[in-house]
Motif scaffolding. Structure first.
Motif, short mmCIF file in Angstrom:
data_model
loop_
_atom_site.label_atom_id
_atom_site.label_comp_id
_atom_site.label_asym_id
_atom_site.label_seq_id
_atom_site.Cartn_x
_atom_site.Cartn_y
_atom_site.Cartn_z
N TYR A 58 0.86 -1.18 0.00
CA TYR A 58 0.00 0.00 0.00
C TYR A 58 0.89 1.23 0.00
O TYR A 58 2.10 1.14 0.22
CB TYR A 58 -0.98 0.01 1.19
CG TYR A 58 -0.33 0.19 2.54
CD1 TYR A 58 -0.22 1.46 3.11
CD2 TYR A 58 0.15 -0.89 3.26
CE1 TYR A 58 0.38 1.62 4.36
CE2 TYR A 58 0.74 -0.74 4.49
CZ TYR A 58 0.85 0.53 5.04
OH TYR A 58 1.45 0.69 6.26
N HIS A 59 0.27 2.37 -0.27
CA HIS A 59 1.00 3.64 -0.33
C HIS A 59 0.36 4.60 0.67
O HIS A 59 -0.78 5.03 0.47
CB HIS A 59 0.95 4.22 -1.74
CG HIS A 59 1.36 3.25 -2.78
ND1 HIS A 59 2.67 2.84 -2.96
CD2 HIS A 59 0.63 2.57 -3.70
CE1 HIS A 59 2.72 1.97 -3.95
NE2 HIS A 59 1.50 1.77 -4.41
N PRO A 60 1.06 4.94 1.76
CA PRO A 60 0.45 5.80 2.78
C PRO A 60 0.33 7.27 2.39
O PRO A 60 -0.43 8.01 3.01
CB PRO A 60 1.39 5.64 3.98
CG PRO A 60 2.70 5.25 3.40
CD PRO A 60 2.38 4.46 2.16
N ASN A 61 1.03 7.69 1.35
CA ASN A 61 1.05 9.12 1.04
C ASN A 61 0.65 9.46 -0.40
O ASN A 61 0.84 10.59 -0.84
CB ASN A 61 2.42 9.71 1.33
CG ASN A 61 3.50 9.18 0.40
OD1 ASN A 61 3.42 8.05 -0.08
ND2 ASN A 61 4.51 10.00 0.14
N LYS A 75 -4.88 6.08 -1.61
CA LYS A 75 -3.80 5.80 -0.65
C LYS A 75 -4.33 4.95 0.49
O LYS A 75 -5.52 4.99 0.81
CB LYS A 75 -3.16 7.09 -0.14
CG LYS A 75 -4.05 7.95 0.71
CD LYS A 75 -3.30 9.19 1.13
CE LYS A 75 -4.19 10.11 1.95
NZ LYS A 75 -3.51 11.31 2.35
N ASN A 76 -3.45 4.16 1.07
CA ASN A 76 -3.72 3.27 2.21
C ASN A 76 -4.56 2.03 1.88
O ASN A 76 -4.91 1.29 2.78
CB ASN A 76 -4.35 4.03 3.39
CG ASN A 76 -3.37 4.98 4.02
OD1 ASN A 76 -2.22 4.63 4.26
ND2 ASN A 76 -3.79 6.20 4.26
#
Length: 114
Positions: free
Chosen positions: A48-51, A84-85
């Protein structure tokens, strides 16, 4: 600044030169985002990509996008944005998939072990 034919990016030519099972490389930068090409013949890992959101545009083949509890199938010319997330992974269906991704240049990727 002026543009010339040297500034044209030929997606077919760039994809044709990839021989690895997975390749992901920058094609261009737009403001604070990067446009990448992904060429895959094998699954990418869960992450996942938090930003940053991540947008996929299928150019060749079929892209399978797995999220928790579902798999979406994208054909050439189809596009989707993963917020995101959201845990996800991508994988080709039937051999090879070529995709354009657009994401924040400083995007963080967090690998998920499953």
């Amino acid at each position: 600044m002026s543009l010339s034919s040297n500034d044209i990016i030929d997606l077919g030519t760039r994809a044709a030169h990839v021989t690895e099972h997975y390749a992901n490389f920058a094609l261009s930068e737009v403001n604070d985002h990067v446009v990448r090409m992904g060429v895959m013949t094998e699954d990418f890992y869960w992450h996942y990509h938090p930003n940053s959101d991540e947008t996929f545009l299928v150019v060749e083949g079929t892209l399978l996008l797995d999220t928790d509890g579902q798999t979406l199938e994208l054909q050439p010319g189809q596009m989707i944005t993963v917020p995101k997330n959201i845990p996800h992974r991508t994988r080709p269906k039937g051999g090879r998939s070529v995709n354009i991704t657009i994401e924040l240049t400083a995007m963080q990727t967090v690998r998920i072990e499953r």
